[in-house]
Write a protein that holds these residues in place. Structure first.
Motif, short mmCIF file in Angstrom:
data_model
loop_
_atom_site.label_atom_id
_atom_site.label_comp_id
_atom_site.label_asym_id
_atom_site.label_seq_id
_atom_site.Cartn_x
_atom_site.Cartn_y
_atom_site.Cartn_z
N THR A 45 -38.84 8.72 2.50
CA THR A 45 -37.77 8.76 1.45
C THR A 45 -36.39 8.94 1.97
O THR A 45 -36.00 9.90 2.68
CB THR A 45 -37.94 10.14 0.60
OG1 THR A 45 -39.36 9.85 0.01
CG2 THR A 45 -37.01 10.02 -0.48
N TYR A 49 -32.30 7.23 -1.81
CA TYR A 49 -33.29 7.12 -3.00
C TYR A 49 -33.00 8.58 -3.90
O TYR A 49 -33.28 8.57 -4.87
CB TYR A 49 -34.70 7.13 -2.35
CG TYR A 49 -35.91 7.05 -3.42
CD1 TYR A 49 -36.13 6.03 -4.13
CD2 TYR A 49 -36.53 8.09 -4.03
CE1 TYR A 49 -37.16 5.73 -5.08
CE2 TYR A 49 -37.58 8.07 -4.90
CZ TYR A 49 -38.01 6.82 -5.37
OH TYR A 49 -38.81 6.70 -6.36
N GLU A 52 -29.86 8.61 -5.81
CA GLU A 52 -30.09 7.70 -6.89
C GLU A 52 -30.97 8.33 -8.26
O GLU A 52 -30.88 8.15 -9.33
CB GLU A 52 -30.74 6.51 -6.53
CG GLU A 52 -30.30 5.38 -7.67
CD GLU A 52 -30.82 3.88 -7.16
OE1 GLU A 52 -31.90 3.48 -7.49
OE2 GLU A 52 -29.89 3.35 -6.37
N ASP A 60 -35.17 13.89 0.94
CA ASP A 60 -35.09 12.91 1.82
C ASP A 60 -35.96 13.41 3.14
O ASP A 60 -36.29 14.54 3.49
CB ASP A 60 -33.82 12.39 2.18
CG ASP A 60 -32.99 13.38 2.70
OD1 ASP A 60 -33.27 14.14 3.61
OD2 ASP A 60 -31.67 13.66 2.28
N LEU A 119 -38.68 4.38 0.79
CA LEU A 119 -38.02 4.61 -0.63
C LEU A 119 -36.85 4.48 -0.64
O LEU A 119 -36.13 5.36 0.07
CB LEU A 119 -38.69 5.80 -1.00
CG LEU A 119 -40.35 5.78 -1.28
CD1 LEU A 119 -40.48 7.31 -1.68
CD2 LEU A 119 -40.84 4.94 -2.22
N GLY A 121 -32.58 3.55 -2.38
CA GLY A 121 -31.84 3.30 -3.17
C GLY A 121 -31.60 2.00 -3.55
O GLY A 121 -31.68 1.09 -2.62
#
Length: 253
Positions: A45, A49, A52, A60, A119, A121
């Motif tokens: 992550t 992401y 967002e 993260d 993952l 954004g």
């Protein structure tokens, strides 16, 4: 009647089933199955992401990256310490730095196709973030950190034995691991004569050739090595010769 809000899964921090199924594929490809799947998800992550998806419901991978960096350095250090008993502290440090540097980590990550699982954004995705070297290197470290937390150091070492260490052994880092020069210095210090390398065999098709080399000291064979190139084979022959000479010196003592 309770009205379910659209997008509730994302608001609760739960990944869509499609994304989860992709991580199941990754685990099967690696033959590594996480007990705590959230650690695996977090490792992939990116901060874009999280930003967002408001309210900080996702975490993260930056903290896992911090941990993975330390675990990777320790694991590689132990491997090199045991694998190359003749290397000085300076040589070990140089070789470790070459293995854990960003370009090397990117190679490891790409070979495992880690980029497609990250993952991101939308903005980061559109600007090519999935292929950005720094991002891929960070993800590799994050994965190591997550694996360490989930299954311990032994599993991390087993993973590195499959992904990283074979490259060391076939000479991928020979530019900082010049065994031929080290062997030459050993011979010069003892004034034992002249070294000579020769290719004694070539196997396989042209696109996948394996070379066999041996190193001789005054016509006496000291070591034999194999590699995908003549240079790699000679380097391995020199490395094996150093082991042989070291053992002989210890026996004499």
């Amino acid at each position: 009647m309770t009205i379910r809000k659209k997008g509730n899964k994302e608001r609760s921090g739960v990944l869509p089933d499609k994304v989860k199924s992709q991580f199941e594929v990754l685990q099967k490809e690696l033959n590594i199955f996480f007990q705590n799947k959230h650690l695996l998800y977090q490792a992939f992550t990116h901060s874009s992401y999280v930003n967002e998806h408001r309210r900080k419901l996702f975490t993260d991978n930056e903290r896992l990256e911090f941990l993975g960096d330390a675990v990777l350095e320790l694991s590689v250090s132990k491997y090199l310490f045991e694998k190359y008993p003749n290397m000085s502290e300076g040589e070990l440090t140089k070789l470790r730095a070459a293995i854990v540097c960003e370009p090397s980590l990117v190679i490891f990550a790409n070979e495992l196709s880690f980029g497609k699982f990250v993952l991101l954004g939308k903005g980061e995705e559109l600007t090519g973030g999935r292929e950005r070297p720094a991002l891929l290197a960070d993800v590799f470290e994050s994965f190591v950190g997550a694996l360490y937390l989930d299954q311990g150091l032994d599993t991390v070492v087993a993973f590195l034995n499959r992904v990283v260490y074979p490259k060391v052994e076939v000479g991928a880092f020979s530019h900082v691991m010049d065994f031929k020069s080290q062997l030459q210095e050993m011979i010069q210090q003892s004034n034992n004569g002249l070294l000579h390398y020769e290719i004694v065999d070539e196997k396989g098709p042209a696109h996948n050739r394996t070379f066999v080399s041996r190193v001789l000291l005054n016509d006496q064979e000291l070591g034999v090595g194999r590699g995908k190139s003549k240079k790699e084979a000679e380097q391995q022959a020199a490395q094996n010769a150093m082991v042989t000479l070291n053992q002989s010196m210890q026996e004499e003592e």
